[in-house]
Scaffold this motif. Structure first.
Motif, PDB file in Angstrom:
ATOM      1  N   ALA A  55      45.174  32.627 -81.664  1.00 42.17           N
ATOM      2  CA  ALA A  55      45.329  32.229 -83.075  1.00 42.17           C
ATOM      3  C   ALA A  55      45.605  30.726 -83.167  1.00 42.17           C
ATOM      4  O   ALA A  55      45.084  30.046 -84.050  1.00 42.17           O
ATOM      5  N   LEU A  56      46.390  30.210 -82.224  1.00 45.51           N
ATOM      6  CA  LEU A  56      46.644  28.761 -82.186  1.00 45.51           C
ATOM      7  C   LEU A  56      45.356  28.011 -81.864  1.00 45.51           C
ATOM      8  O   LEU A  56      45.072  26.953 -82.439  1.00 45.51           O
ATOM      9  N   VAL A 116      47.562  39.805 -88.173  1.00 46.20           N
ATOM     10  CA  VAL A 116      48.177  39.899 -86.851  1.00 46.20           C
ATOM     11  C   VAL A 116      48.937  38.615 -86.530  1.00 46.20           C
ATOM     12  O   VAL A 116      50.149  38.604 -86.381  1.00 46.20           O
ATOM     13  N   SER A 117      48.189  37.523 -86.437  1.00 45.81           N
ATOM     14  CA  SER A 117      48.799  36.235 -86.110  1.00 45.81           C
ATOM     15  C   SER A 117      47.866  35.148 -86.615  1.00 45.81           C
ATOM     16  O   SER A 117      46.652  35.239 -86.427  1.00 45.81           O
ATOM     17  N   GLY A 118      48.443  34.139 -87.250  1.00 46.22           N
ATOM     18  CA  GLY A 118      47.603  33.096 -87.819  1.00 46.22           C
ATOM     19  C   GLY A 118      46.621  33.723 -88.789  1.00 46.22           C
ATOM     20  O   GLY A 118      46.996  34.550 -89.615  1.00 46.22           O
TER      21      GLY A 118
END
Ligand SMILES: [Zn+2]
Lengths: 121, 383
Positions: B145-146, B196-198
């Motif tokens: 995600a990053l 979920v993430s990001g």
């Protein structure tokens, strides 16, 4: 923040370890602890919405920061999950108080915006 | 100067088989594996007694899963070697078999991947004794995600553009009876799913399930011994493997490692990235596909999202990317995944991929990254 420097090849790294330089394999006294300035530039950031570990309740914010000393680190950001600081922002390491399981206060190293963004009218 | 696979005697994929990838079930792993194994042997028309060696890939099951499974094909006493290399376990096992046949220690080698998500443990990186900041908070989906956040910033593409990878791969998977996710989804459905993430929603992340994949690898001598010719054989013209070095931007190691590894494989095979017809990529998370296509030179930096939108990576487009559905659509049972890629490329190059067939497919690489971080690339070519 404490990092390490390899005298053999000049590689500066984080987290500190003396198992061997990841770039050239040197061990021993050539690996020296060094102080890293706790400032850098934000390269990426996300809000984590799902996390299995109960001791880290989601949502929380994770960022990638290139330290002014070179190493790139990832850690929690002191930022609200719905207003993330822009990529490229200057960041500084801060000790952030977090509640521990026993209810006592402990501190956690995090990154925060170096200058708070000016309030928008 | 080290020898390359292509400079040794030719090695061919001569048989492929799969057990559908699916969520964890009560089915014993032996049954999953035998189903794929028998399909591959039948497809190859090679009797088990003719197989000189076996490589078994798994990452989540306990040790030594091979003999309790393979004995049911007849306990011939053949050597069995187990391979664990995280997500790239199957790719690593395949490489071992190719090398063994290429250097003439075996004429026919059998590769099988089987896994079940029963023993998901901690990552080795957590056991090194070197504590990192917040490493308990950064699981693989947050790592990617990053990377997606940085990719969008670098290329100017939108998160919708990145999510389109899932649209294509789920569409391809809907045509694949062995895929874990068999429903095509609209971009709105993908973007509107559980966060979920990001910017990642569940459908932009691979489902880890169970399954099995098997391939038979042979030399011409092996085929002759089995009374077979090269009619349905696909040649493996390159095998490359590398591990992570220290990069200028250490967070982009998956991409840098992919670039080094796939470029080495393409150079060995003497083919250019622009000339690939079909490719199976490691797309555990949507952004990976765009980054890797650019890293290996299928298109220029920052161009993958635009080309994807135009359909260039669809089946029938310029280069069919993950026609199986990839890890996002077909699923990721870990041990079998890299072998499942070889199954799909082989079917494509034989012209036997049915509704997923990319027209006139002749050159197809398979690429996998594993935690750790390791990378494998193989190039398959039709004769
Ligand atoms: Zn060094």
């Amino acid at each position: 923040m404490r990092g390490m420097r390899c005298d053999a090849c000049g590689y500066v790294f984080f987290p500190p370890q003396n198992l061997g330089c990841e770039q050239c394999g040197t061990t021993g006294s050539a690996l020296r602890p060094c102080q890293l300035v706790g400032s850098g530039t934000l390269m990426a950031r996300v809000t984590v919405h799902l996390h299995a570990k109960p001791e880290r309740p989601a949502p929380f914010v994770i960022g990638t920061v290139r330290l002014d000393d070179g190493p790139v680190v990832r850690m929690l950001l002191d930022a609200p999950p719905d207003t993330l600081p822009p990529i490229g922002s200057p960041m500084v390491a801060v000790l952030s108080p977090v509640a521990s399981e026993e209810g006592s206060r402990v501190h956690d190293l995090r990154f925060s915006l170096a200058q708070p963004a000016p309030l928008q009218e | 100067m080290p020898v390359t696979l292509g400079s040794l005697r030719p090695v061919y994929v001569v048989g492929v088989g799969l057990h559908p990838y699916q969520p964890l079930s009560e089915t014993p792993y032996v049954q999953l594996g035998l189903s794929a194994a028998r399909d591959a042997l039948t497809d190859a028309r090679v009797p088990w007694e003719f197989v000189d060696s076996a490589y078994v890939a798994k990452a989540l099951l306990p040790m030594a899963v091979g003999r309790p499974m393979l004995r049911h094909l007849g306990a011939t006493g053949l050597p069995i070697t187990h391979v664990e290399n995280a997500s790239a376990s199957g790719s690593a096992a395949f490489r071992q078999a190719c090398m063994e046949v290429a250097c003439a220690m075996s004429d026919i080698s059998f590769v099988i991947g089987v896994d079940k998500p029963t023993a998901l443990g901690s990552r080795a990186e957590m056991l090194t004794g070197i504590p990192n900041l917040a490493d308990d908070a950064i699981v693989p989906f947050t790592h990617f995600a990053l990377l997606a956040d940085a990719y969008a910033q670098r290329t100017g593409c939108s998160f919708e553009d990145i999510a389109r990878v899932a649209g294509k791969n789920l569409r391809n998977a809907s045509l694949n009876p062995f895929a874990q996710r068999r429903q095509a989804k609209t971009l709105d459905e993908i973007l509107g799913g559980k966060k979920v993430s990001g910017q990642f929603t569940t459908l932009q992340c691979t489902p880890v399930g169970e399954g099995a994949a098997a391939v038979v690898v042979a030399s011409e001598e092996g085929l002759r011994r089995a009374g077979l010719g090269l009619e349905r054989a696909v040649r493996i013209t390159a095998s490359a493997a590398r591990s992570q070095r220290v990069y200028t931007d250490p967070t982009r190691y998956d991409e840098m490692l992919t670039k080094e590894t796939v470029e080495a494989a393409l150079a060995q095979a003497g083919v250019s990235a622009g000339g690939l017809d079909v490719i199976e990529l490691h797309d555990a998370f949507t952004v990976e596909e765009l980054e890797y296509l650019e890293a290996i030179g299928v298109c220029g930096h920052g161009q993958a999202a635009g080309l994807l939108k135009e359909g260039a990576f669809d089946i029938g487009g310029r280069c069919a990317v993950s026609p199986s559905g990839g890890l996002i659509g077909m699923g990721h049972p870990i041990g079998p995944t890299g072998i499942g890629q070889i199954v799909e490329i082989t079917r494509q190059l034989r012209g036997e991929a049915g509704v997923r067939q990319h027209p006139d497919a002749q050159i197809g690489p398979a690429h996998m990254v594993g935690l750790g971080a390791v990378c494998f690339a193989h190039v398959l070519q039709s004769l």
